[in-house]
Motif scaffolding. Structure first.
Motif, PDB file in Angstrom:
ATOM      1  N   ALA A 129      21.178 -20.391 -27.206  1.00  0.00           N
ATOM      2  CA  ALA A 129      21.114 -21.502 -28.150  1.00  0.00           C
ATOM      3  C   ALA A 129      20.887 -20.922 -29.538  1.00  0.00           C
ATOM      4  CB  ALA A 129      19.993 -22.462 -27.778  1.00  0.00           C
ATOM      5  N   HIS A 130      21.862 -21.058 -30.394  1.00  0.00           N
ATOM      6  CA  HIS A 130      21.811 -20.430 -31.713  1.00  0.00           C
ATOM      7  C   HIS A 130      21.283 -21.393 -32.770  1.00  0.00           C
ATOM      8  CE1 HIS A 130      23.747 -16.510 -31.069  1.00  0.00           C
ATOM      9  NE2 HIS A 130      24.445 -17.109 -30.122  1.00  0.00           N
ATOM     10  N   PHE A 131      20.050 -21.129 -33.201  1.00  0.00           N
ATOM     11  CA  PHE A 131      19.476 -21.822 -34.344  1.00  0.00           C
ATOM     12  C   PHE A 131      19.315 -20.852 -35.517  1.00  0.00           C
ATOM     13  CE2 PHE A 131      18.210 -24.312 -30.677  1.00  0.00           C
ATOM     14  CZ  PHE A 131      18.440 -25.609 -31.100  1.00  0.00           C
ATOM     15  N   ASP A 132      20.161 -19.815 -35.514  1.00  0.00           N
ATOM     16  CA  ASP A 132      20.089 -18.754 -36.519  1.00  0.00           C
ATOM     17  C   ASP A 132      21.262 -18.787 -37.491  1.00  0.00           C
ATOM     18  OD1 ASP A 132      21.935 -18.089 -34.577  1.00  0.00           O
ATOM     19  OD2 ASP A 132      21.049 -16.151 -34.072  1.00  0.00           O
ATOM     20  N   ALA A 167       6.079 -15.159 -36.007  1.00  0.00           N
ATOM     21  CA  ALA A 167       6.795 -14.032 -35.408  1.00  0.00           C
ATOM     22  C   ALA A 167       6.619 -14.013 -33.890  1.00  0.00           C
ATOM     23  CB  ALA A 167       6.317 -12.715 -36.012  1.00  0.00           C
ATOM     24  N   ASP A 168       5.455 -14.452 -33.415  1.00  0.00           N
ATOM     25  CA  ASP A 168       5.245 -14.534 -31.971  1.00  0.00           C
ATOM     26  C   ASP A 168       6.124 -15.630 -31.362  1.00  0.00           C
ATOM     27  OD1 ASP A 168       3.390 -12.487 -32.012  1.00  0.00           O
ATOM     28  OD2 ASP A 168       1.679 -13.852 -32.239  1.00  0.00           O
ATOM     29  N   ALA A 169       6.272 -16.744 -32.096  1.00  0.00           N
ATOM     30  CA  ALA A 169       7.154 -17.811 -31.618  1.00  0.00           C
ATOM     31  C   ALA A 169       8.597 -17.324 -31.550  1.00  0.00           C
ATOM     32  CB  ALA A 169       7.042 -19.024 -32.539  1.00  0.00           C
ATOM     33  N   TYR A 170       9.002 -16.572 -32.545  1.00  0.00           N
ATOM     34  CA  TYR A 170      10.352 -15.997 -32.593  1.00  0.00           C
ATOM     35  C   TYR A 170      10.626 -15.167 -31.341  1.00  0.00           C
ATOM     36  CZ  TYR A 170      13.892 -12.738 -34.621  1.00  0.00           C
ATOM     37  OH  TYR A 170      14.986 -11.951 -34.879  1.00  0.00           O
ATOM     38  N   ALA A 178      13.099 -16.031 -28.141  1.00  0.00           N
ATOM     39  CA  ALA A 178      14.168 -15.092 -27.793  1.00  0.00           C
ATOM     40  C   ALA A 178      14.184 -14.831 -26.293  1.00  0.00           C
ATOM     41  CB  ALA A 178      14.002 -13.788 -28.567  1.00  0.00           C
ATOM     42  N   GLY A 179      13.011 -14.759 -25.695  1.00  0.00           N
ATOM     43  CA  GLY A 179      12.925 -14.565 -24.253  1.00  0.00           C
ATOM     44  C   GLY A 179      13.424 -15.755 -23.465  1.00  0.00           C
TER      45      GLY A 179
END
Length: 400
Positions: A20-23, A339-342, A346-347
């Motif tokens: 899922a791309h939210f980037d 950054a931890d949410a990121y 990703a996982g």
């Protein structure tokens, strides 16, 4: 017109991966037709532009087609379309060229809302010629940059104002036309960074009042290169550094070295992809406008859904608050590191990066330092199911 998001997604091979791309604000996914156009040029009989051989004419045709395509996308003059390595590179090149027209004590205005690519080139160019840099501040509580914010730092010595078309960090869309009127009343030039805006809206450079408008095809489904649009007559007044034997014609005088023909072909294909989204009729410009109407409505609806879901999650702060904005949400957490949410997302196969994304001044002005937040960028290929997946994964992260 109806919008069939699945039919759109079927044209993007990468979306079959299940990610899922939210980037998208950092670079969109690419339709097969764009990749095919790049490949076809690279494997065809082609050489440097010219008029003698078929290979030379093929290269010239690619360039001319790309200028026409970008002119249709931006409602601009094809003769004022300049290609470069990136929007950042083009801004640096034009900052150097424009600085030659400034005198010590002249002023340039930059916005705290902007990506650094529309700040640092102007600050550095001003410093080199003894010009003064002034800052237009945005309201960190609302995310708004208003005409009054810009007017407060204009003077009779203002020579150029640089403002984003849309913030790549929080999505704010400043009222460009109103700002442009103030800038032009002072006799100054208006330089708009349209990189984030062009990926979500039909752009009309003249309506926006932009003297210069830069964008990046890789943000709107194309390859990595940069584009600048301006009036050819204005471009003719500028004289950049160039090689002696290279053309002094406009716009070629600003294009250093051999153009990347394959990337220009991909750019044309990206514009055609946008024009065909809604299945409308009329010329390419009319179809582009119609496509963005339906695609934009899809993106805005999903943004509202995502924002409502985020507000229900404990400790989430949505930083994107402007009245007019792109489908881009910056969020922070009361007691968790973005950054931890990121990494957690990703996982889960959900790509939503964290950072300040080169909008350092905006991030600092929001009180977020250089760390920024978690950026959620919706695109015309985003689905309701993907938004649900994002929200569910964030809920698990916050409960872990």
């Amino acid at each position: 017109m109806s919008y069939d998001v699945q039919a759109v997604r079927d044209r993007f091979p990468s979306l079959a991966s299940g990610t899922a791309h939210f980037d998208g604000p950092g670079g969109s996914q690419v339709p097969a037709a764009v990749a095919d156009a790049v490949r076809d040029v690279m494997t065809s009989s082609i050489s440097n532009r010219g008029s003698v051989t078929a290979a030379e004419r093929a290269a010239d045709d690619v360039v001319r087609a790309a200028r026409r395509a970008m002119a249709d996308l931006l409602a601009a003059d094809p003769s004022g379309i300049v290609f470069g390595r990136s929007a950042t590179a083009l801004t640096y090149e034009f900052a150097r060229a424009l600085a030659r027209t400034w005198q010590p004590g002249d002023e340039v205005v930059v916005s705290r809302l902007d990506h650094d690519a529309n700040i640092r080139p102007w600050l550095q160019a001003a410093e080199q010629v003894g010009a003064v840099a002034r800052w237009a501040e945005f309201d960190p509580a609302t995310g708004e940059l208003t005409p009054d914010d810009v007017a407060a730092v204009l003077s009779e010595r203002t020579r150029l104002v640089a403002v984003t078309g849309a913030s790549n960090l929080i999505g704010t869309r400043p009222p460009l036309a109103a700002i442009a009127r103030l800038v032009h009343e002072r006799g100054a030039l208006f330089f708009v960074d349209g990189v984030h805006l062009t990926a979500h809206s039909a752009v009309d450079v003249a309506e926006l009042g932009a003297d210069f408008f830069v964008c990046s095809p890789y943000k709107f489904f194309g390859p990595h290169c940069g584009v600048l649009a301006a009036d050819p007559g204005l471009l003719a007044t500028l004289h950049p550094d160039k090689l002696l034997p290279s053309s002094d014609a406009v716009p070629e005088r600003f294009e250093l070295g051999t153009l990347p023909y394959e990337l220009l072909a991909g750019t044309t294909a990206a514009v055609d992809f946008i024009a065909d989204l809604a299945g409308g009729t009329g010329d390419r410009r009319a179809r582009i406008v119609a496509s963005w109407q339906v695609a934009g409505a899809h993106e805005d609806r999903l943004r509202d859904v995502a924002e409502a879901g985020l507000r229900e999650l404990p400790g989430v702060v949505v930083r994107s608050r402007a009245g007019s904005r792109t489908p881009t949400l910056l969020v922070t957490f009361a007691d968790r590191d973005p950054a931890d949410a990121y990494r957690f997302l990703a996982g889960e196969g959900v790509n939503a990066p964290a950072g300040s994304f080169y909008a350092l001044e905006a991030s600092r002005h929001l009180g977020l330092g250089d760390a920024g937040g978690l950026r959620i960028g919706l695109a015309l290929y985003t689905t309701d199911a993907e938004v649900d997946r994002l929200l569910t994964a964030l809920g698990r992260f916050l409960g872990s």
